[in-house]
Every structure is written in C-alpha cells, then in structure tokens.
Design a protein around this motif. Structure first.
Motif, short mmCIF file in Angstrom:
data_model
loop_
_atom_site.label_atom_id
_atom_site.label_comp_id
_atom_site.label_asym_id
_atom_site.label_seq_id
_atom_site.Cartn_x
_atom_site.Cartn_y
_atom_site.Cartn_z
N VAL A 256 52.24 34.59 -29.73
CA VAL A 256 52.37 34.86 -28.17
C VAL A 256 53.90 34.62 -27.93
CG1 VAL A 256 51.85 34.15 -26.15
CG2 VAL A 256 50.26 34.79 -28.01
N VAL A 257 54.50 33.68 -28.52
CA VAL A 257 55.80 33.08 -28.31
C VAL A 257 56.80 34.28 -28.69
CG1 VAL A 257 57.73 31.56 -28.90
CG2 VAL A 257 55.34 30.70 -28.45
N ILE A 258 56.58 34.62 -29.94
CA ILE A 258 57.49 35.97 -30.42
C ILE A 258 57.41 37.00 -29.54
CG2 ILE A 258 57.87 37.42 -32.37
CD1 ILE A 258 56.69 35.26 -34.08
N LEU A 259 56.22 37.41 -29.03
CA LEU A 259 55.89 38.54 -28.01
C LEU A 259 56.79 38.35 -26.75
CD1 LEU A 259 54.60 41.33 -27.73
CD2 LEU A 259 52.78 40.03 -26.78
N GLN A 260 56.43 37.07 -26.06
CA GLN A 260 57.22 36.62 -25.05
C GLN A 260 58.84 36.77 -25.36
OE1 GLN A 260 55.55 32.94 -23.79
NE2 GLN A 260 53.86 33.97 -22.62
N ALA A 261 59.29 36.24 -26.09
CA ALA A 261 60.80 36.18 -26.49
C ALA A 261 61.01 37.64 -26.63
CB ALA A 261 61.18 35.53 -27.72
N PHE A 262 60.36 38.56 -27.19
CA PHE A 262 60.87 40.06 -27.43
C PHE A 262 60.88 40.55 -26.19
CE2 PHE A 262 59.68 44.62 -27.85
CZ PHE A 262 60.76 45.26 -28.44
N LEU A 263 60.05 40.44 -25.23
CA LEU A 263 59.87 41.12 -23.80
C LEU A 263 61.03 40.62 -22.99
CD1 LEU A 263 56.00 40.94 -23.47
CD2 LEU A 263 57.52 43.07 -23.94
N ILE A 264 61.06 39.30 -23.09
CA ILE A 264 62.29 38.57 -22.23
C ILE A 264 63.85 39.35 -22.49
CG2 ILE A 264 63.50 36.56 -21.83
CD1 ILE A 264 60.76 35.00 -21.74
N SER A 265 63.78 39.32 -23.97
CA SER A 265 65.04 39.89 -24.48
C SER A 265 65.37 41.35 -23.81
CB SER A 265 65.04 39.91 -25.80
OG SER A 265 65.27 38.88 -26.41
N ILE A 266 64.09 42.14 -24.06
CA ILE A 266 64.18 43.56 -23.57
C ILE A 266 64.47 43.71 -22.16
CG2 ILE A 266 62.90 45.74 -23.06
CD1 ILE A 266 63.75 45.27 -25.89
N LEU A 267 64.10 42.80 -21.31
CA LEU A 267 64.18 42.58 -19.77
C LEU A 267 65.53 42.31 -19.63
CD1 LEU A 267 63.05 42.64 -16.99
CD2 LEU A 267 62.34 40.37 -17.02
N LEU A 268 66.08 41.11 -20.28
CA LEU A 268 67.46 41.04 -19.95
C LEU A 268 68.43 42.02 -20.57
CD1 LEU A 268 67.51 37.26 -21.47
CD2 LEU A 268 67.80 37.89 -19.16
N ILE A 269 68.41 42.81 -21.33
CA ILE A 269 69.02 44.03 -21.63
C ILE A 269 69.13 44.98 -20.69
CG2 ILE A 269 69.24 45.93 -23.18
CD1 ILE A 269 68.40 44.10 -25.48
N PHE A 270 67.84 45.26 -19.95
CA PHE A 270 67.83 46.13 -18.86
C PHE A 270 68.51 45.64 -17.49
CE2 PHE A 270 64.35 48.31 -21.45
CZ PHE A 270 64.82 49.77 -21.34
N MET A 271 68.25 44.32 -17.12
CA MET A 271 68.99 43.92 -16.02
C MET A 271 70.47 43.87 -16.30
SD MET A 271 66.54 40.37 -15.66
CE MET A 271 67.80 39.76 -14.25
N VAL A 272 71.06 43.48 -17.43
CA VAL A 272 72.31 43.49 -17.67
C VAL A 272 73.02 44.69 -17.42
CG1 VAL A 272 74.51 43.11 -19.17
CG2 VAL A 272 72.55 41.28 -18.95
N LEU A 273 72.45 45.70 -18.09
CA LEU A 273 72.89 47.21 -18.02
C LEU A 273 72.75 47.76 -16.63
CD1 LEU A 273 71.17 48.73 -21.23
CD2 LEU A 273 73.43 48.09 -20.86
N SER A 274 71.63 47.24 -15.93
CA SER A 274 71.63 47.72 -14.39
C SER A 274 72.81 47.02 -13.54
CB SER A 274 70.26 47.55 -13.96
OG SER A 274 70.19 47.65 -12.47
N TYR A 275 73.05 45.88 -13.90
CA TYR A 275 74.05 45.05 -13.14
C TYR A 275 75.18 45.69 -13.25
CZ TYR A 275 77.26 41.41 -11.83
OH TYR A 275 77.95 40.64 -11.18
N ARG A 276 75.55 46.45 -14.46
CA ARG A 276 77.09 46.96 -14.95
C ARG A 276 77.21 48.26 -14.29
NH1 ARG A 276 79.03 45.12 -21.02
NH2 ARG A 276 79.26 42.93 -20.50
N THR A 277 75.78 49.19 -14.02
CA THR A 277 76.13 50.27 -13.76
C THR A 277 75.93 50.42 -12.18
OG1 THR A 277 73.78 50.53 -13.99
CG2 THR A 277 75.36 51.36 -15.79
N GLN A 278 75.46 49.17 -11.44
CA GLN A 278 75.55 49.44 -10.05
C GLN A 278 76.95 49.31 -9.15
OE1 GLN A 278 72.90 45.98 -8.72
NE2 GLN A 278 71.12 47.23 -9.45
N GLN A 279 77.09 49.93 -8.11
CA GLN A 279 78.31 49.69 -7.32
C GLN A 279 78.17 48.66 -6.34
OE1 GLN A 279 79.04 53.22 -4.95
NE2 GLN A 279 81.19 52.19 -3.97
N HIS A 280 78.97 47.38 -6.71
CA HIS A 280 78.85 46.38 -6.15
C HIS A 280 79.74 46.24 -5.00
CE1 HIS A 280 77.00 44.87 -9.64
NE2 HIS A 280 77.71 45.24 -10.38
#
Length: 311
Positions: A256-280
């Motif tokens: 369960v810890v491994i699964l949660q770590a994987f999901l958190i990592s995926i979520l972080l990747i999408f958040m950073v990519l979304s942050y960089r593509t947004q017009q601030h």
C-alpha cells in the motif's frame, strides 16, 4: 493613520522629510481617509483597490504601481499595523548602503506572539526547510533598491507570496536582525486557517523544489517498503524462522505504501507540468485591472525613499 504619526515622531526629521508614502487600501477599512499634511512627509498617495485581495497581493500591486512611475527610488515595504517599527527603517537603509545590490529583509530576532503561535511557527519553518531546502526567517518588512524593484515586479510568484517570490526570483537578498513591534490598535484578523494558507502559499511558490523533494521521499519510502517485503520473503523462504501471522498484513501494508508513493509521484508530475504551462499573473503588466483610483496629495519636492504600506 497611527503608523504615519509614529513614523513622524520616531524617524529622524531630516530622513522623514525625504519620505513619500504609498498606502495600499485593499478595502479592509472603508473609513480610511487622507491624513493631514503634517503626517505625510513629502507626499501621500492612496492606492484604492476594487476589492480585498489580501495583504500579499496588495503588496504586489503596490510595488507594480511604484515600478511603473517615471522616477524610481528605494522602496520600503511595511505593514500598517505597527508591528514593523519605523525606527528600524534607518537600519534597513544602512544595510542597503553597505549592500546596494541586495533586497534587505528584517529578520525577526524576537517575537511577541503567544506560545502556541510560536510553536506552530517553528513547525512551519521546519516543514518549509524540509520541503524547499531553504530557511525563511523574514516577512514583508524590507527595503528594495530601485533597479531590483523593476526586476521584482516581473516575478509572477510575488502575487502569491512576496518573501517567497523574492526567494524564487533568485535576486540577491539579505536579512538583518530586527525586533518585531506591537500592534498599534485592534487585534489581528489572522486566524489559524489564514496562517496555514499563508504558509502553504509560501511553500507553493517553490513548487518545483518541493515536488522534487516529495518525489525523493516517495522513492525512499518505496525502497524501504521493498526492503521490508524482501526481508519477510527471505525469512519465510530461506530460513527456519517461523514467520508470524501478521507477516502477510505487513507485506500488504508495504505494498500500500508503494502504491501511494507511486500515485503521489504521478500527481506531482502532472501538477508541476500544469504549473509550467499555465499563464501566470504578472504584476508589472496586469496591476491596473485591480486599481479603482489613486488619491494623491501634491508632492512639494523630489522624494527619496518611498515607503509602501499595505493596509
């Protein structure tokens, strides 16, 4: 305008006579009026906003307005509640004279808040250091050299958090120890929820670094979990040690810890990519949309330092 009265009574008259004031009225006090000429140094301008945007955004709008003026001078950022002592302006100016290329912040050497506030503030600073790798010991009270002000208002991150935006901008800055004062009147409207949101906004400014550190923590947690699962499997398959009944539950927990770590990592990747593509939001270009009007008293002579106060 208790702050201006305090400034006029504590600052050296020669220095005070060179001040021009910009008060950012973010609709937090509908009764705010222009004080008499005796309390405004060389001039007073009140930046009236259409709505209450919070003190961090109000500071960004005030700085953008000043940076858009034809004449540029050193800018002192102060809160209008009196906790930033006017007598310390001279200390900021002295430090800026010695380091003219740096933004000078006031490092709070002593605080007057209660034990509970200081306890949670210590937790906040610890979390901030773990997530960002930076140490933050200062707030809004600061002095900005003219050439740095032009650069700073093109840093979109100051819209969310002024000190964090300076850190993110990679502009040169320093902090000097200055004691925090007491409020001039009333009680702070900052509650626990507001403090948490303020802390999160500071951390969010350094999202890239924070995401990398959280991702590394997830990798570490995954590695520890894999080692734990391998240890249980080794004991069960290659030794005569009786594996207790909770071993299967332990392996499941590791999974369960491994699964949660994987999901958190995926979520972080999408958040950073979304942050960089947004017009601030860029304060230097868009600050006019928030200004209703500017009320000004006549400037009687050329000002030197400019004091920006967010109310």
């Amino acid at each position: 305008m208790l702050l201006m009265q305090q400034i006029s009574s504590t600052v050296d008259p020669v220095l005070y006579g060179r001040f021009a004031f910009l008060v950012v009225d973010d609709c937090s006090d509908a009764t705010l009026k222009q004080p008499t000429q005796s309390y405004v140094g060389q001039s007073l301008s009140i930046l009236r906003l259409w709505r209450n945007v919070g003190h961090q955004k109000a500071i960004a709008l005030g700085l953008a307005y000043l940076a858009d003026q034809p004449d540029q001078y050193p800018t002192v950022v102060m809160d209008s509640d009196g906790e930033d002592l006017p007598a310390d302006i001279a200390k900021l100016m002295e430090a800026s004279t010695q380091q003219p290329n740096k933004i000078v912040f006031a490092h709070r050497s002593q605080r007057h808040e209660g034990v509970i506030f200081r306890f949670f503030y210590l937790i906040y600073k610890t979390i901030f250091r773990l997530l960002t790798g930076r140490i933050i010991t200062f707030g809004n009270f600061s002095l900005i050299p003219p050439h740095q002000l032009q650069k700073l208002v093109h840093v979109s991150e100051i819209w969310n958090n002024y000190p964090g935006g300076v850190i993110r901008s990679r502009l040169s800055y320093m902090a000097i120890p200055i004691e925090r004062g007491n409020r001039l009147a009333g009680n702070s409207k900052m509650n626990f929820v507001s403090l948490v949101l303020h802390g999160l906004s500071t951390i969010s400014v350094l999202m890239d670094t924070t995401a990398v550190r959280i991702a590394l923590f997830c990798v570490l947690a995954t590695g520890v979990s894999l080692l734990g699962m391998a240890a249980v499997a080794y004991l069960h398959l290659f030794t005569n040690v009786d594996v207790p009944g909770w071993a299967s539950f332990l392996v499941l927990s590791f999974f369960v810890v491994i699964l949660q770590a994987f999901l958190i990592s995926i979520l972080l990747i999408f958040m950073v990519l979304s942050y960089r593509t947004q017009q601030h939001f860029m304060p230097a270009n868009q600050y006019r949309d928030f200004i209703e009007r500017v009320d000004s008293l006549p400037i009687v002579s050329t000002p030197a330092p400019v004091v920006s106060s967010a109310s």
